[in-house]
Design a protein around this motif. Structure first.
Motif, mmCIF file in Angstrom:
data_model
loop_
_atom_site.group_PDB
_atom_site.id
_atom_site.type_symbol
_atom_site.label_atom_id
_atom_site.label_comp_id
_atom_site.label_asym_id
_atom_site.label_seq_id
_atom_site.Cartn_x
_atom_site.Cartn_y
_atom_site.Cartn_z
ATOM 1 N N ASP A 157 0.825 -1.218 0.000
ATOM 2 C CA ASP A 157 0.000 0.000 0.000
ATOM 3 C C ASP A 157 0.857 1.265 0.000
ATOM 4 O O ASP A 157 0.354 2.363 -0.214
ATOM 5 C CB ASP A 157 -0.979 0.007 1.192
ATOM 6 C CG ASP A 157 -0.268 0.067 2.542
ATOM 7 O OD1 ASP A 157 0.899 -0.359 2.639
ATOM 8 O OD2 ASP A 157 -0.885 0.544 3.509
ATOM 9 N N LYS A 205 -7.551 -5.766 3.877
ATOM 10 C CA LYS A 205 -6.326 -5.384 4.608
ATOM 11 C C LYS A 205 -6.530 -5.484 6.113
ATOM 12 O O LYS A 205 -7.511 -4.981 6.645
ATOM 13 C CB LYS A 205 -5.951 -3.952 4.229
ATOM 14 C CG LYS A 205 -4.636 -3.491 4.816
ATOM 15 C CD LYS A 205 -4.250 -2.114 4.298
ATOM 16 C CE LYS A 205 -3.002 -1.596 4.964
ATOM 17 N NZ LYS A 205 -3.230 -0.704 6.080
ATOM 18 N N SER A 209 -7.088 0.417 12.018
ATOM 19 C CA SER A 209 -8.324 1.212 11.952
ATOM 20 C C SER A 209 -9.559 0.345 11.715
ATOM 21 O O SER A 209 -10.671 0.801 11.921
ATOM 22 C CB SER A 209 -8.230 2.245 10.837
ATOM 23 O OG SER A 209 -7.042 2.952 10.957
HETATM 24 P P1 ATP Z 1 -3.608 2.736 10.108
HETATM 25 O O1 ATP Z 1 -4.896 2.008 10.036
HETATM 26 O O2 ATP Z 1 -3.488 3.694 11.241
HETATM 27 O O3 ATP Z 1 -3.196 3.332 8.783
HETATM 28 P P2 ATP Z 1 -2.026 0.417 9.510
HETATM 29 O O4 ATP Z 1 -2.399 -0.850 10.181
HETATM 30 O O5 ATP Z 1 -2.395 0.621 8.069
HETATM 31 O O6 ATP Z 1 -2.537 1.601 10.421
HETATM 32 P P3 ATP Z 1 0.496 1.741 9.090
HETATM 33 O O7 ATP Z 1 1.209 2.313 10.254
HETATM 34 O O8 ATP Z 1 -0.274 2.643 8.172
HETATM 35 O O9 ATP Z 1 -0.468 0.586 9.637
HETATM 36 O O10 ATP Z 1 1.507 0.890 8.186
HETATM 37 C C1 ATP Z 1 2.821 0.608 8.582
HETATM 38 C C2 ATP Z 1 3.511 -0.332 7.622
HETATM 39 O O11 ATP Z 1 2.925 -1.620 7.677
HETATM 40 C C3 ATP Z 1 3.441 0.089 6.153
HETATM 41 O O12 ATP Z 1 4.664 -0.245 5.550
HETATM 42 C C4 ATP Z 1 2.344 -0.753 5.588
HETATM 43 O O13 ATP Z 1 2.522 -1.001 4.208
HETATM 44 C C5 ATP Z 1 2.497 -2.043 6.385
HETATM 45 N N1 ATP Z 1 1.214 -2.719 6.546
HETATM 46 C C6 ATP Z 1 0.151 -2.275 7.255
HETATM 47 N N2 ATP Z 1 -0.864 -3.139 7.181
HETATM 48 C C7 ATP Z 1 -0.429 -4.177 6.428
HETATM 49 C C8 ATP Z 1 -1.012 -5.416 5.982
HETATM 50 N N3 ATP Z 1 -2.254 -5.751 6.327
HETATM 51 N N4 ATP Z 1 -0.261 -6.262 5.228
HETATM 52 C C9 ATP Z 1 1.008 -5.934 4.870
HETATM 53 N N5 ATP Z 1 1.608 -4.781 5.244
HETATM 54 C C10 ATP Z 1 0.913 -3.920 6.008
#
Ligand code: ATP
Ligand code: MG
Length: 363
Positions: A157, A205, A209
């Protein structure tokens, strides 16, 4: 060329197994290979505030949760610089200059931001999208370029953010005719099923959130409950199984090494064999969930136990974060200085501005 690794996470919650397979495992591998000059891990509190402005306490509280997760998985403060984004004054300044290099139309074409706007309900007329949120890809470009990072271990993402960063770098270097900023690339997981791990509810995903996560710190009973609650299509045990879109198999793709088969499911050598048997029928979903639960328990037990030990060392961890932040302030300030010099806005750095004006006005 120098190898500079930069990455980070938003302190919006504890880290989960999506983070683990999507980015954290890759970071560990890079750390252990040791082939880099700097390795920066940023806790992106300012970015987290772009969609949590009304809840600063949540962001403040989660800084330590994320730090504990980092250290518990094995990121080593002797090898990695940990820092807090909002304490780096160079970042908002770089962001401001980069904003002039991106059109509003280009910014809003970002597919990840588009889907997040929908997911958060910012597309409704009553809510609307905070400007800071829409702008976060540019602020992320500042985070990455402030350290001249060339490698960004992250989930898929993040690809649109990295593309946006590269465009800013090219545009900056073209206009200001200086090779100051570095083009970066994403380091994606080796296993494609880890690019974007689905949630336990089957949502595209796993995300803090969306509340569909298995957290790295979950207790054994909680993990078991979450694995058992994964929705699979109801069927008679003797009917052929369906693998396409099956949440349990998606997780097995991410975690089930051959060693786990030897340990917990010796009837099959590897995932391919299990899949073939499952497709034929005769294997119940309870059985594969039990296997998956065993694997996740094995993966998370050492992390959870280390995390408990680390939570007894809070002052030391705060110190690691403070020292890392100080180092990151220095590194990012240096880049900002170079950027301002390239943009010819470093008026009082030496006498050249003074001398130019004297010459111009002949006095
Ligand atoms: P938020 O919902 O607050 O955006 P999030 O769970 O998406 O939180 P982030 O902090 O935005 O987490 O993402 C941190 C890192 O983890 C990024 O490199 C993102 O690509 C990776 N990441 C997050 N969720 C996933 C997932 N489900 N699978 C693989 N990589 C992930
Ligand atoms: Mg996210």
């Amino acid at each position: 060329m120098k190898n500079i690794i930069m990455t980070g996470d938003r302190p919006t919650g504890k880290l989960h197994i999506g983070h683990y397979v999507g980015s954290l495992r890759q970071r560990l591998e890079l750390q252990n290979e040791g082939n880099y000059d700097e390795f920066i891990v940023m806790i992106a509190d300012a970015q987290a505030l772009t969609d949590n402005a009304d809840n600063p306490q949540k962001i403040r509280d989660n800084i330590m949760e994320v730090m504990l997760d980092y250290l518990a998985i094995g990121l080593d403060p002797n090898k990695v610089t940990f820092c807090i984004q909002s304490l780096l004054p160079a970042l908002p300044e770089l962001t401001a200059y980069y904003m002039n290099l991106v059109t509003l139309q280009r910014l809003l074409r970002n597919p990840t931001v588009k889907s997040e706007i929908k997911e958060k309900g910012f597309d409704s007329e009553s809510a609307g999208t905070p400007v800071g949120f829409a702008n976060y890809p540019i602020s992320q470009a500042a985070d990455i370029t402030a350290f001249k990072a060339n490698l960004v271990p992250a989930g898929v993402d993040q690809e649109p953010m990295i593309e946006q960063t590269r465009e800013i770098v090219r545009c900056f270097n073209r206009i200001y005719k200086k090779d100051i900023l570095t083009e970066c690339k994403t380091v994606l997981p080796k296993n494609e099923s880890c690019y974007r791990l689905v949630g336990t509810d089957g949502n595209a995903k796993m995300s803090k959130s969306l509340g569909n996560c298995i957290y790295l710190s979950d207790e054994p009973e909680v993990i078991k409950k979450k694995v058992n609650s994964m929705a699979t299509a109801p069927r008679d045990i003797n009917d052929p199984g369906i693998i396409e879109g099956n949440v349990v198999f998606i997780y097995l793709e991410a975690f089930a090494t051959d060693e786990y088969f030897t340990k917990y499911y010796p009837e099959y050598k590897n995932l391919d064999e299990l899949k073939q048997a499952y497709l034929k029928g005769g294997i119940g979903d309870g059985t594969i969930k039990k296997f998956l639960n065993n694997i996740i328990q094995d993966e998370l037990e050492p992390i959870r136990e280390r995390r408990k030990e680390l939570s007894k060392q809070i002052p030391e961890i705060i110190n690691i974060l403070k020292e890392g932040t100080n180092k990151a302030i220095e590194l990012s300030n240096k880049t900002l200085e170079e950027v301002k010099a390239a943009m010819a806005i470093d008026y009082f750095k030496d006498d050249s501005f003074l001398n130019d004006q004297i010459k111009k006005y002949n006095n």
